[in-house]
Design a protein around this motif. Structure first.
Motif, PDB file in Angstrom:
ATOM      1  N   THR A 256       0.828  -1.196   0.000  1.00 22.56           N
ATOM      2  CA  THR A 256       0.000   0.000   0.000  1.00 22.56           C
ATOM      3  C   THR A 256       0.868   1.254   0.000  1.00 22.56           C
ATOM      4  O   THR A 256       2.021   1.217   0.412  1.00 22.56           O
ATOM      5  CB  THR A 256      -0.931   0.015   1.230  1.00 22.56           C
ATOM      6  N   LYS A 257       0.279   2.331  -0.478  1.00 19.05           N
ATOM      7  CA  LYS A 257       0.951   3.636  -0.420  1.00 19.05           C
ATOM      8  C   LYS A 257       0.538   4.397   0.831  1.00 19.05           C
ATOM      9  O   LYS A 257       1.208   5.324   1.239  1.00 19.05           O
ATOM     10  CB  LYS A 257       0.606   4.463  -1.657  1.00 19.05           C
ATOM     11  N   GLU A 258      -0.593   4.009   1.422  1.00 15.73           N
ATOM     12  CA  GLU A 258      -1.105   4.680   2.612  1.00 15.73           C
ATOM     13  C   GLU A 258      -0.771   3.849   3.843  1.00 15.73           C
ATOM     14  O   GLU A 258      -1.273   2.734   4.003  1.00 15.73           O
ATOM     15  CB  GLU A 258      -2.611   4.897   2.498  1.00 15.73           C
ATOM     16  N   ALA A 259       0.050   4.395   4.695  1.00 13.69           N
ATOM     17  CA  ALA A 259       0.543   3.664   5.863  1.00 13.69           C
ATOM     18  C   ALA A 259      -0.566   3.386   6.869  1.00 13.69           C
ATOM     19  O   ALA A 259      -1.559   4.102   6.947  1.00 13.69           O
ATOM     20  CB  ALA A 259       1.653   4.458   6.526  1.00 13.69           C
ATOM     21  N   PHE A 260      -0.381   2.320   7.627  1.00  6.49           N
ATOM     22  CA  PHE A 260      -1.218   2.049   8.788  1.00  6.49           C
ATOM     23  C   PHE A 260      -0.295   1.726   9.951  1.00  6.49           C
ATOM     24  O   PHE A 260       0.860   1.368   9.772  1.00  6.49           O
ATOM     25  CB  PHE A 260      -2.248   0.936   8.535  1.00  6.49           C
ATOM     26  N   THR A 261      -0.805   1.893  11.148  1.00  9.50           N
ATOM     27  CA  THR A 261       0.019   1.732  12.343  1.00  9.50           C
ATOM     28  C   THR A 261       0.175   0.265  12.719  1.00  9.50           C
ATOM     29  O   THR A 261      -0.605  -0.592  12.273  1.00  9.50           O
ATOM     30  CB  THR A 261      -0.593   2.487  13.535  1.00  9.50           C
ATOM     31  N   GLU A 262       1.139  -0.002  13.591  1.00  8.51           N
ATOM     32  CA  GLU A 262       1.343  -1.362  14.103  1.00  8.51           C
ATOM     33  C   GLU A 262       0.104  -1.808  14.886  1.00  8.51           C
ATOM     34  O   GLU A 262      -0.296  -2.965  14.814  1.00  8.51           O
ATOM     35  CB  GLU A 262       2.587  -1.398  14.994  1.00  8.51           C
ATOM     36  N   GLN A 263      -0.503  -0.879  15.585  1.00  8.52           N
ATOM     37  CA  GLN A 263      -1.721  -1.195  16.343  1.00  8.52           C
ATOM     38  C   GLN A 263      -2.866  -1.590  15.396  1.00  8.52           C
ATOM     39  O   GLN A 263      -3.604  -2.536  15.671  1.00  8.52           O
ATOM     40  CB  GLN A 263      -2.128   0.005  17.206  1.00  8.52           C
ATOM     41  N   GLN A 264      -2.997  -0.879  14.280  1.00  5.94           N
ATOM     42  CA  GLN A 264      -4.021  -1.239  13.291  1.00  5.94           C
ATOM     43  C   GLN A 264      -3.737  -2.608  12.692  1.00  5.94           C
ATOM     44  O   GLN A 264      -4.658  -3.409  12.476  1.00  5.94           O
ATOM     45  CB  GLN A 264      -4.088  -0.184  12.188  1.00  5.94           C
ATOM     46  N   ALA A 265      -2.470  -2.890  12.433  1.00  3.18           N
ATOM     47  CA  ALA A 265      -2.086  -4.190  11.874  1.00  3.18           C
ATOM     48  C   ALA A 265      -2.422  -5.319  12.845  1.00  3.18           C
ATOM     49  O   ALA A 265      -2.952  -6.362  12.442  1.00  3.18           O
ATOM     50  CB  ALA A 265      -0.596  -4.195  11.527  1.00  3.18           C
ATOM     51  N   GLU A 266      -2.131  -5.100  14.125  1.00  2.00           N
ATOM     52  CA  GLU A 266      -2.442  -6.114  15.135  1.00  2.00           C
ATOM     53  C   GLU A 266      -3.947  -6.348  15.244  1.00  2.00           C
ATOM     54  O   GLU A 266      -4.399  -7.488  15.379  1.00  2.00           O
ATOM     55  CB  GLU A 266      -1.879  -5.700  16.493  1.00  2.00           C
ATOM     56  N   LYS A 267      -4.718  -5.279  15.161  1.00  2.74           N
ATOM     57  CA  LYS A 267      -6.177  -5.414  15.240  1.00  2.74           C
ATOM     58  C   LYS A 267      -6.710  -6.194  14.036  1.00  2.74           C
ATOM     59  O   LYS A 267      -7.572  -7.063  14.186  1.00  2.74           O
ATOM     60  CB  LYS A 267      -6.840  -4.042  15.328  1.00  2.74           C
ATOM     61  N   MET A 268      -6.179  -5.904  12.839  1.00  9.15           N
ATOM     62  CA  MET A 268      -6.604  -6.645  11.648  1.00  9.15           C
ATOM     63  C   MET A 268      -6.242  -8.126  11.781  1.00  9.15           C
ATOM     64  O   MET A 268      -7.050  -9.002  11.468  1.00  9.15           O
ATOM     65  CB  MET A 268      -5.975  -6.047  10.390  1.00  9.15           C
ATOM     66  N   ALA A 269      -5.035  -8.407  12.267  1.00  7.06           N
ATOM     67  CA  ALA A 269      -4.603  -9.797  12.443  1.00  7.06           C
ATOM     68  C   ALA A 269      -5.506 -10.519  13.446  1.00  7.06           C
ATOM     69  O   ALA A 269      -5.911 -11.664  13.219  1.00  7.06           O
ATOM     70  CB  ALA A 269      -3.146  -9.842  12.886  1.00  7.06           C
ATOM     71  N   ASP A 270      -5.836  -9.850  14.553  1.00  6.12           N
ATOM     72  CA  ASP A 270      -6.726 -10.446  15.552  1.00  6.12           C
ATOM     73  C   ASP A 270      -8.105 -10.751  14.963  1.00  6.12           C
ATOM     74  O   ASP A 270      -8.692 -11.799  15.246  1.00  6.12           O
ATOM     75  CB  ASP A 270      -6.872  -9.530  16.765  1.00  6.12           C
ATOM     76  N   LEU A 271      -8.621  -9.832  14.150  1.00  2.31           N
ATOM     77  CA  LEU A 271      -9.923 -10.052  13.505  1.00  2.31           C
ATOM     78  C   LEU A 271      -9.884 -11.245  12.559  1.00  2.31           C
ATOM     79  O   LEU A 271     -10.836 -12.032  12.497  1.00  2.31           O
ATOM     80  CB  LEU A 271     -10.369  -8.794  12.748  1.00  2.31           C
ATOM     81  N   VAL A 272      -8.778 -11.380  11.832  1.00  5.89           N
ATOM     82  CA  VAL A 272      -8.644 -12.519  10.915  1.00  5.89           C
ATOM     83  C   VAL A 272      -8.665 -13.825  11.704  1.00  5.89           C
ATOM     84  O   VAL A 272      -9.420 -14.747  11.387  1.00  5.89           O
ATOM     85  CB  VAL A 272      -7.365 -12.406  10.057  1.00  5.89           C
ATOM     86  N   VAL A 273      -7.837 -13.909  12.733  1.00  2.65           N
ATOM     87  CA  VAL A 273      -7.759 -15.147  13.525  1.00  2.65           C
ATOM     88  C   VAL A 273      -9.110 -15.467  14.159  1.00  2.65           C
ATOM     89  O   VAL A 273      -9.561 -16.614  14.131  1.00  2.65           O
ATOM     90  CB  VAL A 273      -6.646 -15.057  14.591  1.00  2.65           C
ATOM     91  N   LYS A 274      -9.754 -14.468  14.697  1.00  2.00           N
ATOM     92  CA  LYS A 274     -11.033 -14.664  15.382  1.00  2.00           C
ATOM     93  C   LYS A 274     -12.145 -15.119  14.431  1.00  2.00           C
ATOM     94  O   LYS A 274     -13.024 -15.887  14.828  1.00  2.00           O
ATOM     95  CB  LYS A 274     -11.448 -13.357  16.069  1.00  2.00           C
ATOM     96  N   ASN A 275     -12.112 -14.666  13.175  1.00  3.90           N
ATOM     97  CA  ASN A 275     -13.227 -14.909  12.254  1.00  3.90           C
ATOM     98  C   ASN A 275     -12.943 -15.890  11.128  1.00  3.90           C
ATOM     99  O   ASN A 275     -13.833 -16.176  10.335  1.00  3.90           O
ATOM    100  CB  ASN A 275     -13.696 -13.570  11.679  1.00  3.90           C
ATOM    101  N   CYS A 276     -11.735 -16.401  11.019  1.00  5.83           N
ATOM    102  CA  CYS A 276     -11.403 -17.370   9.968  1.00  5.83           C
ATOM    103  C   CYS A 276     -11.757 -18.774  10.456  1.00  5.83           C
ATOM    104  O   CYS A 276     -11.132 -19.295  11.384  1.00  5.83           O
ATOM    105  CB  CYS A 276      -9.916 -17.279   9.605  1.00  5.83           C
TER     106      CYS A 276
END
Length: 134
Positions: A88-108
C-alpha cells in the motif's frame, strides 16, 4: 463431496473443477499444500474484506507461510506462521495491523478449526510499493 481413491491419488470433481490429491507432486497436490492453501485462502479473503471495510487502500496482498513439523509423530504440523504483506501507499500503524490480524484469527473458520491442535500465528505487515512495478 465425493472422492475416488485410485492407485496413486485421490480424485474429486468439485464445483470449480477437478482436484487430484497425492503424496507425489507428479500425480496431484500434496495434502500439506492443500491444508496450508485452505488457511491462506480463508485468511487472505477475510483480510481483504477487513481492508475494504476499513477503507484501507492497497494494491496487492501476499501471504507467506512457514511451518514446523514433527518427524517423530507422522510429520504432523505443530506450528504455522502466516504473514500477510499489504502492499500500500497509505501507511497504517502497528496497532491497526495487530487489530486486523486479531480479527482474521477470530473470524477465519479454517484457523479456528485447528487452533486447539496447531499453534497458529497470523501477522499483518505493511509492505512498501516498488514504484517501478506499478
Amino acid at each position: 463431496m465425493e472422492f475416488k481413491v485410485e492407485s496413486d491419488r485421490v480424485r474429486s470433481d468439485l464445483a470449480f473443477g477437478k482436484l487430484a490429491i497425492s503424496p507425489s507432486e507428479k500425480s496431484g497436490y500434496r495434502p500439506y499444500e492443500l491444508f496450508v492453501s485452505s488457511l491462506a485462502g480463508c485468511s487472505g479473503s477475510l483480510l481483504q474484506t477487513i481492508l475494504q471495510k476499513k477503507r484501507q487502500p492497497y494494491q496487492r496482498l501476499e501471504i507467506k507461510v512457514s511451518s514446523v513439523r514433527n518427524p517423530d509423530y507422522a510429520n504432523r504440523i505443530e506450528q504455522l506462521s502466516l504473514t500477510a504483506f499489504v502492499h500500500t501507499k497509505e501507511a497504517f500503524t502497528e496497532q491497526q495491523a495487530e487489530k486486523m490480524a486479531d480479527l482474521v484469527v477470530k473470524n477465519c473458520g479454517m484457523i479456528q478449526s485447528i487452533m486447539q491442535s496447531i499453534e497458529v500465528k497470523f501477522v499483518v505487515r505493511m509492505a512498501c510499493l516498488d514504484s517501478d512495478r506499478y
